[in-house]
Design a protein around this motif. Structure first.
Motif, PDB file in Angstrom:
ATOM      1  N   PRO A 120       0.851  -1.262   0.018  1.00  0.00           N
ATOM      2  CA  PRO A 120       0.048   0.094  -0.037  1.00  0.00           C
ATOM      3  C   PRO A 120       1.028   1.055   0.071  1.00  0.00           C
ATOM      4  O   PRO A 120       0.677   2.342  -0.539  1.00  0.00           O
ATOM      5  N   ARG A 121       2.140   1.035   0.605  1.00  0.00           N
ATOM      6  CA  ARG A 121       3.028   2.357   0.500  1.00  0.00           C
ATOM      7  C   ARG A 121       3.676   2.786  -0.752  1.00  0.00           C
ATOM      8  O   ARG A 121       3.677   3.891  -1.142  1.00  0.00           O
ATOM      9  N   ASP A 122       4.578   1.585  -1.056  1.00  0.00           N
ATOM     10  CA  ASP A 122       5.569   1.899  -2.053  1.00  0.00           C
ATOM     11  C   ASP A 122       5.083   1.371  -3.443  1.00  0.00           C
ATOM     12  O   ASP A 122       5.950   1.398  -4.409  1.00  0.00           O
ATOM     13  N   GLY A 123       4.071   0.724  -3.597  1.00  0.00           N
ATOM     14  CA  GLY A 123       3.379   0.217  -4.896  1.00  0.00           C
ATOM     15  C   GLY A 123       4.331  -0.595  -5.583  1.00  0.00           C
ATOM     16  O   GLY A 123       5.007  -1.780  -5.200  1.00  0.00           O
ATOM     17  N   TYR A 124       4.759  -0.263  -6.910  1.00  0.00           N
ATOM     18  CA  TYR A 124       5.683  -1.187  -7.639  1.00  0.00           C
ATOM     19  C   TYR A 124       7.267  -0.933  -7.425  1.00  0.00           C
ATOM     20  O   TYR A 124       7.895  -1.744  -7.972  1.00  0.00           O
ATOM     21  N   ASP A 125       7.202   0.011  -6.473  1.00  0.00           N
ATOM     22  CA  ASP A 125       8.710   0.023  -5.954  1.00  0.00           C
ATOM     23  C   ASP A 125       8.977  -0.658  -4.531  1.00  0.00           C
ATOM     24  O   ASP A 125       9.849  -0.401  -3.705  1.00  0.00           O
ATOM     25  N   ARG A 133      19.282  -5.292   3.515  1.00  0.00           N
ATOM     26  CA  ARG A 133      19.973  -4.879   2.410  1.00  0.00           C
ATOM     27  C   ARG A 133      19.191  -4.623   1.509  1.00  0.00           C
ATOM     28  O   ARG A 133      18.781  -5.645   0.411  1.00  0.00           O
ATOM     29  N   LYS A 134      18.507  -3.646   1.056  1.00  0.00           N
ATOM     30  CA  LYS A 134      17.914  -3.044  -0.099  1.00  0.00           C
ATOM     31  C   LYS A 134      18.571  -2.925  -1.234  1.00  0.00           C
ATOM     32  O   LYS A 134      19.904  -2.764  -1.255  1.00  0.00           O
ATOM     33  N   PRO A 135      17.872  -3.014  -2.536  1.00  0.00           N
ATOM     34  CA  PRO A 135      18.459  -2.837  -3.651  1.00  0.00           C
ATOM     35  C   PRO A 135      19.208  -1.490  -4.064  1.00  0.00           C
ATOM     36  O   PRO A 135      18.603  -0.418  -3.105  1.00  0.00           O
ATOM     37  N   GLY A 136      20.037  -1.146  -4.643  1.00  0.00           N
ATOM     38  CA  GLY A 136      20.569  -0.014  -4.774  1.00  0.00           C
ATOM     39  C   GLY A 136      19.723   1.151  -5.802  1.00  0.00           C
ATOM     40  O   GLY A 136      20.203   2.171  -5.701  1.00  0.00           O
ATOM     41  N   LYS A 137      18.818   0.592  -6.373  1.00  0.00           N
ATOM     42  CA  LYS A 137      17.764   1.309  -7.186  1.00  0.00           C
ATOM     43  C   LYS A 137      16.263   0.993  -6.888  1.00  0.00           C
ATOM     44  O   LYS A 137      16.081  -0.132  -6.054  1.00  0.00           O
ATOM     45  N   LYS A 138      15.509   1.789  -7.460  1.00  0.00           N
ATOM     46  CA  LYS A 138      14.014   1.360  -7.176  1.00  0.00           C
ATOM     47  C   LYS A 138      13.757   0.221  -7.892  1.00  0.00           C
ATOM     48  O   LYS A 138      14.192  -0.054  -9.290  1.00  0.00           O
ATOM     49  N   PRO A 139      13.003  -0.694  -7.367  1.00  0.00           N
ATOM     50  CA  PRO A 139      12.792  -2.021  -8.099  1.00  0.00           C
ATOM     51  C   PRO A 139      12.098  -1.718  -9.834  1.00  0.00           C
ATOM     52  O   PRO A 139      12.570  -2.644 -10.589  1.00  0.00           O
ATOM     53  N   SER A 140      11.441  -0.839  -9.769  1.00  0.00           N
ATOM     54  CA  SER A 140      10.729  -0.583 -11.016  1.00  0.00           C
ATOM     55  C   SER A 140      11.787  -0.108 -12.208  1.00  0.00           C
ATOM     56  O   SER A 140      11.475   0.185 -13.210  1.00  0.00           O
ATOM     57  N   GLN A 141      12.998   0.425 -11.662  1.00  0.00           N
ATOM     58  CA  GLN A 141      13.883   0.799 -12.608  1.00  0.00           C
ATOM     59  C   GLN A 141      15.347  -0.309 -12.822  1.00  0.00           C
ATOM     60  O   GLN A 141      16.118   0.003 -13.582  1.00  0.00           O
ATOM     61  N   MET A 142      14.852  -1.461 -11.968  1.00  0.00           N
ATOM     62  CA  MET A 142      16.088  -2.644 -12.097  1.00  0.00           C
ATOM     63  C   MET A 142      15.595  -3.657 -13.074  1.00  0.00           C
ATOM     64  O   MET A 142      14.448  -3.466 -13.670  1.00  0.00           O
ATOM     65  N   GLU A 177       8.171 -18.771 -17.433  1.00  0.00           N
ATOM     66  CA  GLU A 177       6.924 -18.738 -18.301  1.00  0.00           C
ATOM     67  C   GLU A 177       6.627 -17.739 -19.309  1.00  0.00           C
ATOM     68  O   GLU A 177       6.326 -18.054 -20.412  1.00  0.00           O
ATOM     69  N   LEU A 178       7.184 -16.545 -19.017  1.00  0.00           N
ATOM     70  CA  LEU A 178       6.930 -15.417 -19.958  1.00  0.00           C
ATOM     71  C   LEU A 178       8.425 -15.203 -21.012  1.00  0.00           C
ATOM     72  O   LEU A 178       8.376 -14.539 -21.891  1.00  0.00           O
ATOM     73  N   ASP A 179       9.268 -16.069 -20.712  1.00  0.00           N
ATOM     74  CA  ASP A 179      10.560 -16.073 -21.491  1.00  0.00           C
ATOM     75  C   ASP A 179      11.259 -14.810 -21.380  1.00  0.00           C
ATOM     76  O   ASP A 179      11.375 -14.055 -22.331  1.00  0.00           O
ATOM     77  N   LEU A 180      11.388 -14.079 -20.353  1.00  0.00           N
ATOM     78  CA  LEU A 180      11.823 -12.755 -20.247  1.00  0.00           C
ATOM     79  C   LEU A 180      13.452 -12.872 -19.937  1.00  0.00           C
ATOM     80  O   LEU A 180      13.811 -13.698 -19.064  1.00  0.00           O
ATOM     81  N   GLY A 181      14.255 -12.166 -20.602  1.00  0.00           N
ATOM     82  CA  GLY A 181      15.859 -12.152 -20.446  1.00  0.00           C
ATOM     83  C   GLY A 181      16.137 -11.251 -19.429  1.00  0.00           C
ATOM     84  O   GLY A 181      15.319 -10.399 -18.764  1.00  0.00           O
ATOM     85  N   PRO A 182      17.297 -11.344 -18.819  1.00  0.00           N
ATOM     86  CA  PRO A 182      18.049 -10.399 -18.037  1.00  0.00           C
ATOM     87  C   PRO A 182      18.021  -9.272 -18.085  1.00  0.00           C
ATOM     88  O   PRO A 182      17.992  -8.306 -17.088  1.00  0.00           O
ATOM     89  N   GLU A 183      17.998  -8.781 -19.195  1.00  0.00           N
ATOM     90  CA  GLU A 183      17.947  -7.363 -19.627  1.00  0.00           C
ATOM     91  C   GLU A 183      16.441  -6.584 -19.499  1.00  0.00           C
ATOM     92  O   GLU A 183      16.505  -5.285 -19.418  1.00  0.00           O
ATOM     93  N   VAL A 184      15.422  -7.262 -19.220  1.00  0.00           N
ATOM     94  CA  VAL A 184      14.434  -6.824 -19.330  1.00  0.00           C
ATOM     95  C   VAL A 184      13.978  -5.839 -17.654  1.00  0.00           C
ATOM     96  O   VAL A 184      14.324  -6.301 -16.922  1.00  0.00           O
ATOM     97  N   ILE A 185      13.527  -4.685 -18.001  1.00  0.00           N
ATOM     98  CA  ILE A 185      13.343  -4.021 -16.824  1.00  0.00           C
ATOM     99  C   ILE A 185      12.029  -4.234 -16.014  1.00  0.00           C
ATOM    100  O   ILE A 185      10.872  -4.718 -16.815  1.00  0.00           O
ATOM    101  N   PHE A 186      12.064  -4.378 -14.686  1.00  0.00           N
ATOM    102  CA  PHE A 186      11.028  -4.820 -13.912  1.00  0.00           C
ATOM    103  C   PHE A 186      10.057  -3.516 -13.714  1.00  0.00           C
ATOM    104  O   PHE A 186       9.618  -3.145 -12.664  1.00  0.00           O
ATOM    105  N   THR A 187       9.518  -3.197 -14.873  1.00  0.00           N
ATOM    106  CA  THR A 187       8.591  -1.996 -14.855  1.00  0.00           C
ATOM    107  C   THR A 187       7.168  -2.433 -14.326  1.00  0.00           C
ATOM    108  O   THR A 187       7.124  -3.446 -14.150  1.00  0.00           O
ATOM    109  N   PRO A 188       6.378  -1.480 -14.138  1.00  0.00           N
ATOM    110  CA  PRO A 188       4.800  -1.728 -13.772  1.00  0.00           C
ATOM    111  C   PRO A 188       4.259  -2.583 -14.328  1.00  0.00           C
ATOM    112  O   PRO A 188       3.585  -3.719 -14.288  1.00  0.00           O
ATOM    113  N   ALA A 189       4.490  -2.518 -15.855  1.00  0.00           N
ATOM    114  CA  ALA A 189       3.917  -3.209 -17.038  1.00  0.00           C
ATOM    115  C   ALA A 189       4.415  -4.578 -16.923  1.00  0.00           C
ATOM    116  O   ALA A 189       3.372  -5.763 -17.109  1.00  0.00           O
ATOM    117  N   VAL A 190       5.644  -4.911 -16.537  1.00  0.00           N
ATOM    118  CA  VAL A 190       6.169  -6.194 -16.590  1.00  0.00           C
ATOM    119  C   VAL A 190       5.550  -6.813 -15.520  1.00  0.00           C
ATOM    120  O   VAL A 190       5.149  -8.271 -15.441  1.00  0.00           O
TER     121      VAL A 190
END
Length: 262
Positions: A120-125, A133-142, A177-190
């Protein structure tokens, strides 16, 4: 002299036989020849290495062993062979939901309800609050590769991430399942696309056609997301790793009735 030549020929034949045996040994065992470009049994080429070299362990393995509670759950872990088991996949429904270009109103409403319960607070991030130990970037930008690298580099802590609080084992299965590669960004749409697969498993299409009731579907969702309550009013995983429902059954039902009134 003749005896010496006979011995020499005999030893040469034995050495040749041993050499051939060493060459043919993998095939005699039925093993596949190793490839320098493709890890055996994984099917990834040189340009696309696997996201998970060794699958991260589900969060709940430790919790079932008596670890300190992490707070309201976030995504309930369900490792194979443990109490936490995923719903059986529905291949036809998965294939159908993958073709969506835009989310219909009912799916958008369900996803919003899940997000309200899980992040409820941080949504997609959102990152599980128990992760020190949190990630160095917002999840939606990783990228997905960066997320799995963070998981690998920070063992011993929870790793639920994103709007739907995917744990590593679930995220790994959905990415494959979706055959996503390591380069795909973890965007809200993804993240939405990954969650759609779980909605298919919960029976969204069966609900639409009246094969299951709204309450049956809601209970199925609660088996996937521990922040949602079952018809008992409690999380399906109440008490495991501090899991508890973060919304009431009445609120959950009221929201779901907007899309599925009958």
């Amino acid at each position: 002299m003749s005896s010496f030549r006979t011995l020499e020929v005999s030893m040469l034949r034995k050495n040749c036989g041993l050499f051939c045996l060493l060459l043919l040994w993998p095939f005699a065992l039925g093993a596949e020849p190793l490839s320098l470009l493709r890890p055996s049994g994984q099917g990834w080429d040189l340009e696309r290495q696997p996201l998970i070299a060794t699958a991260p362990q589900p969060l709940v393995n430790a919790s079932l062993g008596g670890a300190t509670a992490m707070g309201p759950s976030l995504f309930a872990g369900r490792a194979e062979g443990s109490f936490f088991e995923p719903l059986p996949p529905r291949p036809e429904a998965r294939a159908k939901i993958r073709t969506l270009s835009r989310a219909p109103a009912d799916i958008a409403l369900i996803r919003a309800m899940i997000g309200r319960a899980e992040s409820p607070r941080d949504g997609y991030d959102a990152v599980q609050h128990g992760a020190k130990r949190k990630p160095g970037k917002k999840p939606s930008q990783m990228s997905l590769g960066e997320i799995f690298k963070w998981i690998e580099d920070t063992p011993g802590q929870p790793h639920a991430i994103g709007y739907y609080q995917f744990i590593p084992s679930t995220l790994g299965r959905l990415v494959m399942e979706l055959d996503l590669g390591p380069e795909v960004i973890f965007t809200p749409a993804v993240q939405d696309q990954l969650a759609n697969i779980l909605l298919a498993d919960a029976g969204i299409y069966e609900l639409r056609t009246g094969q299951i009731t709204r309450h049956q579907f809601m209970n199925n969702l609660a088996k996937i997301w521990a922040g949602l309550p079952t018809s008992s009013g409690k999380s399906h995983y109440h008490g495991y790793a501090g899991n508890k429902a973060t919304v009431s059954w009445a609120e959950f039902d009221r929201e779901m009735a907007k899309a599925f009134p009958s």
